[in-house]
Motif scaffolding. Structure first.
Motif, short mmCIF file in Angstrom:
data_model
loop_
_atom_site.label_atom_id
_atom_site.label_comp_id
_atom_site.label_asym_id
_atom_site.label_seq_id
_atom_site.Cartn_x
_atom_site.Cartn_y
_atom_site.Cartn_z
N TYR A 246 -6.55 -19.44 23.78
CA TYR A 246 -5.86 -19.68 24.93
C TYR A 246 -5.05 -20.85 24.63
N GLU B 187 -9.23 -14.28 21.84
CA GLU B 187 -7.99 -15.07 22.04
C GLU B 187 -8.08 -16.35 22.09
N HIS C 178 -9.52 -8.12 31.79
CA HIS C 178 -10.75 -8.56 31.44
C HIS C 178 -11.86 -7.56 32.06
N HIS D 271 -13.32 -13.70 24.81
CA HIS D 271 -12.52 -12.78 25.74
C HIS D 271 -13.09 -11.41 25.50
N HIS E 185 -14.20 -18.57 29.77
CA HIS E 185 -13.16 -18.05 29.53
C HIS E 185 -12.26 -17.93 30.54
#
Ligand code: ZN
Length: 282
Positions: free
Chosen positions: A182, A180, A22, A232, A99
Protein backbone atom coordinates in the motif's frame (compact mmCIF):
# COMPACT_ATOMS: atom_id res chain seq x y z
CA UNK A 1 -5.53 -26.17 30.66
CA UNK A 2 -5.76 -22.63 31.92
CA UNK A 3 -2.51 -21.47 33.46
CA UNK A 4 -2.90 -19.58 36.71
CA UNK A 5 -1.86 -15.92 36.69
CA UNK A 6 -1.68 -15.75 32.92
CA UNK A 7 -5.18 -15.06 31.66
CA UNK A 8 -5.54 -15.48 27.95
CA UNK A 9 -5.92 -12.43 25.74
CA UNK A 10 -9.48 -12.23 24.48
CA UNK A 11 -9.52 -11.46 20.76
CA UNK A 12 -12.62 -10.60 18.76
CA UNK A 13 -12.19 -11.15 15.02
CA UNK A 14 -14.72 -8.96 13.28
CA UNK A 15 -15.31 -9.79 9.64
CA UNK A 16 -18.11 -10.37 7.16
CA UNK A 17 -17.69 -7.80 4.40
CA UNK A 18 -14.93 -6.76 2.05
CA UNK A 19 -14.80 -4.74 -1.14
CA UNK A 20 -14.77 -6.29 -4.60
CA UNK A 21 -10.99 -6.77 -4.53
CA UNK A 22 -10.82 -8.94 -1.42
CA UNK A 23 -12.19 -12.18 0.00
CA UNK A 24 -12.96 -11.87 3.70
CA UNK A 25 -13.91 -15.55 3.95
CA UNK A 26 -10.37 -16.61 3.10
CA UNK A 27 -8.59 -13.86 5.04
CA UNK A 28 -10.69 -14.32 8.18
CA UNK A 29 -10.22 -18.08 8.10
CA UNK A 30 -6.47 -17.55 7.86
CA UNK A 31 -6.48 -14.98 10.66
CA UNK A 32 -8.53 -17.25 12.90
CA UNK A 33 -6.21 -20.18 12.34
CA UNK A 34 -3.13 -18.06 13.06
CA UNK A 35 -4.61 -16.66 16.27
CA UNK A 36 -5.85 -20.05 17.44
CA UNK A 37 -2.36 -21.48 17.01
CA UNK A 38 -1.12 -19.43 19.97
CA UNK A 39 -2.42 -20.41 23.37
CA UNK A 40 -2.10 -16.92 24.84
CA UNK A 41 -5.07 -15.91 22.70
CA UNK A 42 -8.71 -16.86 23.07
CA UNK A 43 -10.66 -16.12 19.90
CA UNK A 44 -14.26 -15.20 19.20
CA UNK A 45 -15.41 -14.36 15.69
CA UNK A 46 -18.33 -12.19 14.68
CA UNK A 47 -19.48 -12.24 11.07
CA UNK A 48 -21.44 -9.11 10.25
CA UNK A 49 -24.55 -9.11 8.10
CA UNK A 50 -23.83 -9.05 4.38
CA UNK A 51 -23.81 -5.82 2.39
CA UNK A 52 -27.22 -4.20 2.39
CA UNK A 53 -28.65 -6.52 5.02
CA UNK A 54 -30.26 -5.46 8.28
CA UNK A 55 -27.67 -4.37 10.86
CA UNK A 56 -30.16 -3.69 13.65
CA UNK A 57 -29.04 -6.78 15.58
CA UNK A 58 -25.35 -6.04 15.03
CA UNK A 59 -24.04 -4.77 18.35
CA UNK A 60 -20.84 -6.48 19.55
CA UNK A 61 -20.02 -6.26 23.26
CA UNK A 62 -16.68 -4.59 22.67
CA UNK A 63 -15.87 -4.50 26.34
CA UNK A 64 -15.80 -8.31 26.53
CA UNK A 65 -12.52 -8.28 24.63
CA UNK A 66 -8.94 -7.15 25.09
CA UNK A 67 -8.45 -6.50 21.41
CA UNK A 68 -10.63 -6.26 18.31
CA UNK A 69 -9.08 -7.63 15.11
CA UNK A 70 -10.71 -5.84 12.20
CA UNK A 71 -10.99 -7.71 8.91
CA UNK A 72 -13.95 -5.68 7.76
CA UNK A 73 -14.64 -3.18 5.04
CA UNK A 74 -18.26 -2.62 4.26
CA UNK A 75 -21.53 -1.13 5.41
CA UNK A 76 -21.54 1.58 8.04
CA UNK A 77 -22.44 0.52 11.57
CA UNK A 78 -25.24 2.14 13.53
CA UNK A 79 -24.23 5.33 15.33
CA UNK A 80 -24.60 3.77 18.78
CA UNK A 81 -22.38 0.84 17.75
CA UNK A 82 -19.77 3.27 16.47
CA UNK A 83 -19.86 5.42 19.59
CA UNK A 84 -19.59 2.33 21.83
CA UNK A 85 -16.54 1.29 19.80
CA UNK A 86 -14.97 4.73 20.21
CA UNK A 87 -15.63 4.64 23.96
CA UNK A 88 -14.12 1.15 24.18
CA UNK A 89 -10.88 2.18 22.47
CA UNK A 90 -10.67 5.56 24.20
CA UNK A 91 -11.07 3.76 27.52
CA UNK A 92 -8.12 1.46 26.88
CA UNK A 93 -9.35 -1.18 24.42
CA UNK A 94 -7.05 -2.61 21.79
CA UNK A 95 -7.54 -2.68 18.02
CA UNK A 96 -5.65 -4.36 15.20
CA UNK A 97 -6.51 -3.09 11.72
CA UNK A 98 -5.67 -5.70 9.09
CA UNK A 99 -4.90 -4.76 5.47
CA UNK A 100 -8.09 -3.45 3.77
CA UNK A 101 -9.76 -2.66 7.08
CA UNK A 102 -7.99 0.66 6.51
CA UNK A 103 -10.22 1.14 3.47
CA UNK A 104 -13.30 1.17 5.70
CA UNK A 105 -15.35 4.08 7.05
CA UNK A 106 -13.69 6.95 5.15
CA UNK A 107 -16.01 9.53 6.72
CA UNK A 108 -15.87 8.31 10.32
CA UNK A 109 -13.61 10.88 11.98
CA UNK A 110 -12.65 8.83 15.05
CA UNK A 111 -12.00 5.71 12.99
CA UNK A 112 -9.57 7.63 10.80
CA UNK A 113 -7.82 8.80 13.97
CA UNK A 114 -7.61 5.24 15.26
CA UNK A 115 -6.03 3.82 12.13
CA UNK A 116 -3.86 6.91 11.60
CA UNK A 117 -4.01 6.71 7.84
CA UNK A 118 -6.29 4.88 5.43
CA UNK A 119 -6.87 4.46 1.73
CA UNK A 120 -9.49 4.65 -0.99
CA UNK A 121 -13.11 5.57 -0.26
CA UNK A 122 -12.37 8.99 -1.81
CA UNK A 123 -9.89 9.80 0.95
CA UNK A 124 -8.17 12.98 -0.17
CA UNK A 125 -6.38 15.94 1.42
CA UNK A 126 -9.47 16.64 3.52
CA UNK A 127 -8.83 13.55 5.71
CA UNK A 128 -5.20 14.45 6.35
CA UNK A 129 -1.66 13.84 5.17
CA UNK A 130 0.35 10.99 3.82
CA UNK A 131 2.98 9.52 6.13
CA UNK A 132 6.45 9.06 4.70
CA UNK A 133 9.82 8.14 6.14
CA UNK A 134 12.59 10.45 4.99
CA UNK A 135 16.12 10.92 6.33
CA UNK A 136 15.52 8.83 9.42
CA UNK A 137 12.24 10.32 10.54
CA UNK A 138 8.53 10.36 9.92
CA UNK A 139 7.35 13.19 7.67
CA UNK A 140 3.81 14.29 6.87
CA UNK A 141 3.31 14.87 3.16
CA UNK A 142 0.34 16.99 2.10
CA UNK A 143 0.76 16.50 -1.63
CA UNK A 144 -2.35 15.57 -3.57
CA UNK A 145 -2.44 11.80 -4.14
CA UNK A 146 -4.71 8.86 -3.51
CA UNK A 147 -3.94 5.37 -2.26
CA UNK A 148 -2.55 2.82 -4.69
CA UNK A 149 -0.24 -0.16 -4.88
CA UNK A 150 1.97 -1.84 -7.44
CA UNK A 151 1.15 -5.37 -8.57
CA UNK A 152 2.00 -7.72 -5.73
CA UNK A 153 5.72 -8.39 -5.34
CA UNK A 154 8.26 -9.47 -2.74
CA UNK A 155 9.60 -6.47 -0.86
CA UNK A 156 11.84 -5.52 2.04
CA UNK A 157 10.11 -4.43 5.22
CA UNK A 158 12.41 -2.08 7.14
CA UNK A 159 12.21 -1.67 10.89
CA UNK A 160 11.87 2.00 11.91
CA UNK A 161 11.14 1.73 15.63
CA UNK A 162 13.48 -1.03 16.85
CA UNK A 163 12.80 -0.32 20.52
CA UNK A 164 9.01 -0.52 20.23
CA UNK A 165 7.66 -3.71 21.88
CA UNK A 166 6.21 -4.92 18.56
CA UNK A 167 9.56 -4.61 16.76
CA UNK A 168 12.04 -5.49 19.50
CA UNK A 169 14.60 -8.05 18.32
CA UNK A 170 13.31 -8.22 14.75
CA UNK A 171 15.84 -7.77 11.95
CA UNK A 172 16.52 -4.32 10.53
CA UNK A 173 14.91 -5.50 7.33
CA UNK A 174 13.23 -8.65 6.09
CA UNK A 175 11.93 -9.91 2.78
CA UNK A 176 8.14 -10.18 2.86
CA UNK A 177 6.43 -12.81 0.69
CA UNK A 178 4.56 -11.58 -2.37
CA UNK A 179 1.97 -9.01 -1.33
CA UNK A 180 0.39 -5.70 -2.17
CA UNK A 181 2.42 -2.76 -0.92
CA UNK A 182 0.00 0.00 0.00
CA UNK A 183 1.10 3.54 -0.69
CA UNK A 184 -0.22 7.09 -0.37
CA UNK A 185 -2.46 6.21 2.59
CA UNK A 186 -3.60 9.38 4.30
CA UNK A 187 -5.32 10.51 7.44
CA UNK A 188 -4.93 12.53 10.64
CA UNK A 189 -1.72 10.59 11.54
CA UNK A 190 -2.00 11.76 15.15
CA UNK A 191 -0.14 9.95 17.96
CA UNK A 192 1.25 7.63 15.31
CA UNK A 193 4.52 5.71 15.44
CA UNK A 194 5.86 4.27 12.21
CA UNK A 195 7.07 0.78 13.09
CA UNK A 196 8.14 -0.40 9.64
CA UNK A 197 8.20 0.85 6.07
CA UNK A 198 8.67 -0.46 2.54
CA UNK A 199 9.49 1.17 -0.76
CA UNK A 200 8.69 0.53 -4.40
CA UNK A 201 11.08 2.35 -6.68
CA UNK A 202 9.85 4.54 -9.52
CA UNK A 203 10.97 1.83 -11.97
CA UNK A 204 7.99 -0.23 -10.74
CA UNK A 205 4.57 0.73 -12.09
CA UNK A 206 2.73 2.57 -9.29
CA UNK A 207 5.93 2.72 -7.24
CA UNK A 208 6.18 6.02 -5.37
CA UNK A 209 9.88 5.88 -4.53
CA UNK A 210 8.86 6.76 -0.97
CA UNK A 211 9.31 4.73 2.20
CA UNK A 212 5.65 3.99 2.90
CA UNK A 213 4.37 2.91 6.33
CA UNK A 214 3.58 -0.82 6.49
CA UNK A 215 3.24 -1.30 10.25
CA UNK A 216 2.06 1.44 12.59
CA UNK A 217 1.19 1.93 16.25
CA UNK A 218 -1.38 4.56 17.19
CA UNK A 219 -2.45 5.80 20.61
CA UNK A 220 -6.11 6.73 20.82
CA UNK A 221 -7.08 7.96 24.27
CA UNK A 222 -6.03 5.18 26.62
CA UNK A 223 -6.29 2.62 23.81
CA UNK A 224 -3.69 1.19 21.48
CA UNK A 225 -4.08 0.44 17.78
CA UNK A 226 -1.76 -1.72 15.70
CA UNK A 227 -2.19 -1.18 11.97
CA UNK A 228 -0.75 -3.71 9.54
CA UNK A 229 -1.18 -2.96 5.87
CA UNK A 230 0.11 -6.42 4.94
CA UNK A 231 -1.86 -9.53 4.02
CA UNK A 232 -3.72 -9.06 0.73
CA UNK A 233 -6.20 -11.80 -0.19
CA UNK A 234 -7.65 -11.37 -3.68
CA UNK A 235 -11.34 -11.70 -4.43
CA UNK A 236 -10.75 -14.93 -6.37
CA UNK A 237 -8.32 -16.47 -3.91
CA UNK A 238 -9.59 -19.67 -2.34
CA UNK A 239 -6.44 -20.60 -0.40
CA UNK A 240 -4.41 -18.63 2.09
CA UNK A 241 -1.96 -16.56 0.04
CA UNK A 242 1.78 -16.44 0.72
CA UNK A 243 1.40 -12.89 2.10
CA UNK A 244 -0.53 -14.30 5.06
CA UNK A 245 1.73 -17.35 5.43
CA UNK A 246 4.81 -15.15 5.74
CA UNK A 247 6.39 -15.71 9.15
CA UNK A 248 7.06 -11.97 9.28
CA UNK A 249 3.40 -11.14 8.76
CA UNK A 250 2.33 -13.72 11.35
CA UNK A 251 4.86 -12.74 14.02
CA UNK A 252 4.15 -9.02 13.70
CA UNK A 253 0.43 -9.79 13.87
CA UNK A 254 0.94 -11.74 17.12
CA UNK A 255 3.02 -8.94 18.56
CA UNK A 256 0.56 -6.31 17.43
CA UNK A 257 -2.33 -8.17 19.04
CA UNK A 258 -0.48 -8.63 22.30
CA UNK A 259 0.75 -5.05 22.38
CA UNK A 260 -2.68 -3.60 21.55
CA UNK A 261 -4.24 -5.76 24.26
CA UNK A 262 -1.68 -5.32 27.03
CA UNK A 263 0.88 -2.66 26.11
CA UNK A 264 3.75 -5.11 26.13
CA UNK A 265 5.05 -8.07 24.14
CA UNK A 266 6.34 -11.28 25.70
CA UNK A 267 7.43 -13.06 22.52
CA UNK A 268 10.85 -14.15 21.32
CA UNK A 269 11.80 -13.87 17.68
CA UNK A 270 10.90 -17.16 15.99
CA UNK A 271 13.68 -19.13 14.31
CA UNK A 272 11.91 -19.01 10.96
CA UNK A 273 11.58 -15.21 10.85
CA UNK A 274 12.53 -14.07 7.31
CA UNK A 275 15.89 -12.49 6.63
CA UNK A 276 16.68 -9.68 4.22
CA UNK A 277 17.78 -12.31 1.70
CA UNK A 278 15.04 -14.88 1.95
CA UNK A 279 11.29 -15.02 2.47
CA UNK A 280 9.93 -17.49 5.00
CA UNK A 281 6.41 -18.90 4.81
CA UNK A 282 4.60 -21.34 7.09
ZN1 ZN B 1 -5.59 -5.88 -0.93
Amino acid sequence: MEVANSPRIKVLLLTGQSNQWHNWKVSSRALASVVEDESIFELDTIVSPSAGEDFSEFSPNWGDYDVILLDYEGDEWAEDVKSAFVDYVRGGGGVVAFHAADNAFPNWVEFNEMIGVGGWGDRDESVGSMVRWRDGEMVLDDASAGAMHPDAFEFQVETRAPKHPVMKGLPASWLHAIDEQYSCLRGPAKNLTVLATAIAGPEIENGTGEHEPMLMAIDFGEGRVFHTTLGHVGADDTETPLAMKCAGFIETLYRGLEWAATGSVTRDVPADFPSSEKTSVR
